[in-house]
Design a protein around this motif. Structure first.
Motif, short mmCIF file in Angstrom:
data_model
loop_
_atom_site.label_atom_id
_atom_site.label_comp_id
_atom_site.label_asym_id
_atom_site.label_seq_id
_atom_site.Cartn_x
_atom_site.Cartn_y
_atom_site.Cartn_z
N PRO A 192 -9.33 -4.89 -8.74
CA PRO A 192 -7.94 -4.54 -8.44
C PRO A 192 -7.20 -5.71 -7.79
O PRO A 192 -6.93 -5.72 -6.59
N SER A 201 -4.17 -6.75 -7.91
CA SER A 201 -2.77 -6.66 -7.48
C SER A 201 -2.64 -6.11 -6.07
O SER A 201 -1.59 -6.24 -5.45
N ASP A 202 -3.71 -5.49 -5.55
CA ASP A 202 -3.59 -4.98 -4.18
C ASP A 202 -4.83 -5.32 -3.34
O ASP A 202 -4.88 -6.39 -2.74
N ASN A 238 -4.13 -2.29 -10.11
CA ASN A 238 -4.25 -1.79 -8.74
C ASN A 238 -5.56 -1.05 -8.56
O ASN A 238 -6.34 -0.87 -9.51
#
Length: 417
Positions: free
Chosen positions: A189, A191-192, A252
């Motif tokens: 993940p 993006s986060d 995410n």
């Protein structure tokens, strides 16, 4: 065996924060007053809402003069705004804190009530709550014990005749075997939370000294040194060989969990806290934990990563400290902590809890293995933490490890004391 935050690290944190402006609140439970009315409880774990609703209802039945109003914020928002929410005392009579930079920020603002004299501390493992201590005071009590290292599909590994690797070359071979079998080796993940989670086990043996980030902030080491360049290079290798999911920087945590639960991916690059969500989507999966060993087996000093987090605290500016402490005491009870643990799939720091969920039973052996406290949470400067994580994303976005490290070190240089 799980090792508490090393004494040298605790001392270093104390040295960093000893001169902070503000200071913590005072008082003890016999002088607090405010033992009735509505108290505000704020945290970031939306996935825990159902069990907290259950526990709050039980607490209110046992304490009819107190009601609890719970507000849950997205994790990233909570990290950046919690200290602002707490300032006037009207929000967050009971609140939670991450270790590391958020703990530092809230302490600097003088928002932690000292809990050192509270009897409920006896219910906790002394070593595991040390991260909430500073200058001889217990400012917060971490409830959760989590392992910040990849989750893997045990059944799939067994079906393919694979097992967790003991060195970097074998880990790459493991990923290749998974890829050849048609699976995404690691759902990442990016993006986060991915960079902040996977970095811990990726760096743990490249920089085995637990005070490496204290040394970074003292100017005694640099992100352009081998330990971080090597770590970024290994992230780059995982990406270039296709061992991370496509568009990892656009994925995410929920998306990565879905890849794992749908058995498209064999590993998830986050941590044990994701196991309950995976099992909720696919109850038939058997899950375990592993940590990539980035060195040779002989050079490796650590087996994995643990964190004590979800740190329960009382707002020093609250007018209802007595009621707030009663709620923290309630959550510290063995039975209630057991309810929380088994319904959320989280190990806890309260002693004597019996685990009945399969994911907790399957990972209990990690409490006896040689794990170190999450390195990321030992970066007490939020801007430096962001720069470190951004360098991982930069490499996955195409930058060279050297350039990404140099850019991040420029941010560090601005904050070196």
């Amino acid at each position: 065996m799980i090792k508490k935050v090393a004494g040298i690290t605790v001392l270093a944190l104390g040295a960093l924060l000893a001169g902070c402006v503000g200071g913590t609140g005072g008082g003890n439970s016999s002088e607090d007053g405010g033992e009735e009315g509505t108290i505000s409880f704020i945290h970031w774990r939306g996935e825990d809402k159902a069990v907290f609703d259950e526990l709050i209802s039980k607490f209110e039945d046992e304490n009819p003069d107190i009601s609890v109003e719970m507000t849950i914020y997205p994790s990233e928002q909570y990290q950046s705004t919690a200290q602002t929410l707490l300032r006037d005392g009207s929000t967050g009579d009971v609140f939670t804190s991450f270790p590391g930079s958020q703990f530092d920020i809230i302490n600097r603002a003088g928002l932690f009530e000292d809990l050192s004299d509270e009897g409920f501390l006896e219910k906790y493992n002394d070593e595991l709550i040390s991260v909430g201590q500073l200058d001889g005071q217990q400012l917060a009590v971490p409830l959760q014990l989590v392992f910040n290292q990849p989750v893997y599909n045990v059944g799939l590994f067994e079906e393919l005749g694979l097992k967790p690797a003991a060195n970097w070359e074998d880990f790459l071979s493991l990923c290749q075997d998974l890829q050849d079998a048609g699976y995404i080796p690691i759902a990442f993940p990016g993006s986060d939370i991915g960079p902040g989670q996977l970095m811990n086990s990726m760096v743990m043996n490249n920089a085995p000294n637990e005070d490496v980030f204290d040394q970074l902030m003292a100017g005694e080491t640099s992100l352009t040194d081998d330990w971080w360049i090597d770590t970024l290079s290994q992230f780059q290798e995982l990406d270039e060989r296709g061992f991370l999911n496509q568009d990892s920087l656009g994925t995410n945590h929920s998306g990565a969990i879905s890849l794992m639960a749908n058995e498209q991916a064999a590993m998830l690059g986050s941590g044990s806290f994701a196991m309950a969500s995976i099992k909720e989507m696919n109850p038939d999966l058997e899950l375990g934990l592993l940590a990539p060993i980035t060195t040779t087996e002989e050079e490796a000093e650590w087996e994995g990563i643990h964190t004590t987090t979800f740190m329960l605290a009382v707002n020093a500016n609250s007018t209802k400290k007595g009621a707030a402490k009663k709620f923290v005491e309630f959550l510290s009870d063995v039975e209630n902590a057991g309810t929380y643990a088994n319904e959320t799939g989280q190990h806890v720091t309260v002693e004597g809890v019996e685990y009945d969920s399969e994911e907790l039973k399957s990972t209990i052996d990690w409490t006896e293995r040689n794990t170190r406290f999450q390195p990321r949470f030992l970066i007490t400067n939020a801007d430096v933490e962001k720069a470190v994580l951004a360098s991982i994303q930069a490499v996955l976005g195409g930058d060279s490890p050297e350039q990404a490290a140099e850019n991040a070190q420029q941010i560090v240089d601005q904050h070196i004391d």
